[in-house]
Enzyme design. Structure first.
Site, PDB file in Angstrom:
ATOM      1  N   ASP A 122       0.877  -1.164   0.000  1.00  0.00           N
ATOM      2  CA  ASP A 122       0.000   0.000   0.000  1.00  0.00           C
ATOM      3  C   ASP A 122       0.918   1.218   0.000  1.00  0.00           C
ATOM      4  OD1 ASP A 122      -1.536   2.214   0.813  1.00  0.00           O
ATOM      5  OD2 ASP A 122      -2.858   1.002   2.060  1.00  0.00           O
ATOM      6  N   CYS A 125       1.074   3.201   3.248  1.00  0.00           N
ATOM      7  CA  CYS A 125       1.395   2.475   4.485  1.00  0.00           C
ATOM      8  C   CYS A 125       2.809   2.848   4.947  1.00  0.00           C
ATOM      9  CB  CYS A 125       1.280   0.976   4.229  1.00  0.00           C
ATOM     10  SG  CYS A 125       2.266  -0.086   5.285  1.00  0.00           S
ATOM     11  N   CYS A 128       5.320   0.091   4.666  1.00  0.00           N
ATOM     12  CA  CYS A 128       5.602  -0.210   3.262  1.00  0.00           C
ATOM     13  C   CYS A 128       6.644   0.768   2.730  1.00  0.00           C
ATOM     14  CB  CYS A 128       4.325  -0.111   2.423  1.00  0.00           C
ATOM     15  SG  CYS A 128       3.069  -1.338   2.808  1.00  0.00           S
ATOM     16  N   ARG A 152      -5.083  -0.785   1.067  1.00  0.00           N
ATOM     17  CA  ARG A 152      -5.943  -1.344   2.117  1.00  0.00           C
ATOM     18  C   ARG A 152      -7.317  -0.688   2.183  1.00  0.00           C
ATOM     19  NH1 ARG A 152      -2.106  -0.187   6.957  1.00  0.00           N
ATOM     20  NH2 ARG A 152      -1.952   1.701   5.683  1.00  0.00           N
TER      21      ARG A 152
END
Length: 236
Positions: A122, A125, A128, A152
């Site tokens: 994502d 994120c 991430c 997400r």
């Protein structure tokens, strides 16, 4: 115990395949919305493995009256083996292989490729982004990183649209670097696999990001430092 005994009786009195079909029919009729992908006899006699379209694994007695929700463990001389996770890993491999090549945003290994990881990510994120900061280090270790979209927040959200824009950019790697770095990416639309990848993530058991799928089908959930990941892959 009664359910298991009756299950053994049924299994011995019908031909192969009939028990599996009967379990699938009973469960789908009794559990609204349940979609079953496969039913097969497990290595624990009297129990059948039921794989659902959502990626869940449950176990059923042969008569379909009793269900077990949890991991099946096998005791061996070397210790305890997780039978259910082994099956999940095999299924992930099959699903990823069936999806095909060329549908990921790839950051290739530097020089000789020693390992490949598939990362459901994502863009927004934080962890991430932290993992993406270490992609050059992973590449230097000989690890190719293939990104699959898993915004997400789901379809129709700004995060989802941002991933589509990255995919549709002329230079996907540069656009991914920019987006992961919190910089703006020119909005773009084109035929893209982001929705399909999002659904694929659900089928292979992704529940959060980043989710790292290894070549043996096992999944690493969450951020792992590049050096630790390389060690786990036997590269350091």
């Amino acid at each position: 115990m009664v359910g298991l005994i009756s299950g053994f009786g049924i299994a011995s009195s019908v031909s192969a395949g009939e028990v599996e079909d009967a379990i699938a029919e009973r469960l789908t009729s009794m559990v609204p919305g349940l979609k079953i992908e496969s039913v097969e006899e497990s290595e624990a006699k009297g129990l059948y493995t039921v794989e659902t379209s959502s990626g869940d694994t449950i176990y059923s007695t042969a008569d379909g009256k009793y269900l077990l929700n949890g991991d099946l463990l096998r005791l061996t001389e070397a210790g305890v083996a997780n039978v259910t996770e082994e099956a999940r890993a095999n299924r992930r491999n099959e699903l990823m292989a069936s999806y095909g090549d060329g549908q990921a945003i790839s950051f290739p290994a530097d020089g000789e490729e020693k390992a490949v990881i598939d990362v459901f990510t994502d863009i927004d994120c934080p962890y991430c982004r932290k993992l993406h900061d270490e992609v050059p280090q992973l590449n230097a270790y000989g690890i190719t990183v293939n990104y699959y979209g898993f915004p997400r927040s789901g379809p129709g959200t700004p995060s989802f649209d941002k991933y589509v824009s990255v995919w549709c950019s002329e230079d996907q790697q540069a656009a991914m670097d920019a987006a992961k770095g919190g910089r703006s990416v020119e909005p773009a639309k084109c035929d893209n696999p982001v929705q399909e990848q999002f659904q694929l993530g659900g089928r292979v058991g992704v529940t959060g990001t980043p989710a790292i799928i290894l070549e043996d089908g096992n999944i690493v959930r969450g951020y792992v430092p590049a050096a630790n990941l390389a060690k786990g892959l036997g590269l350091l």
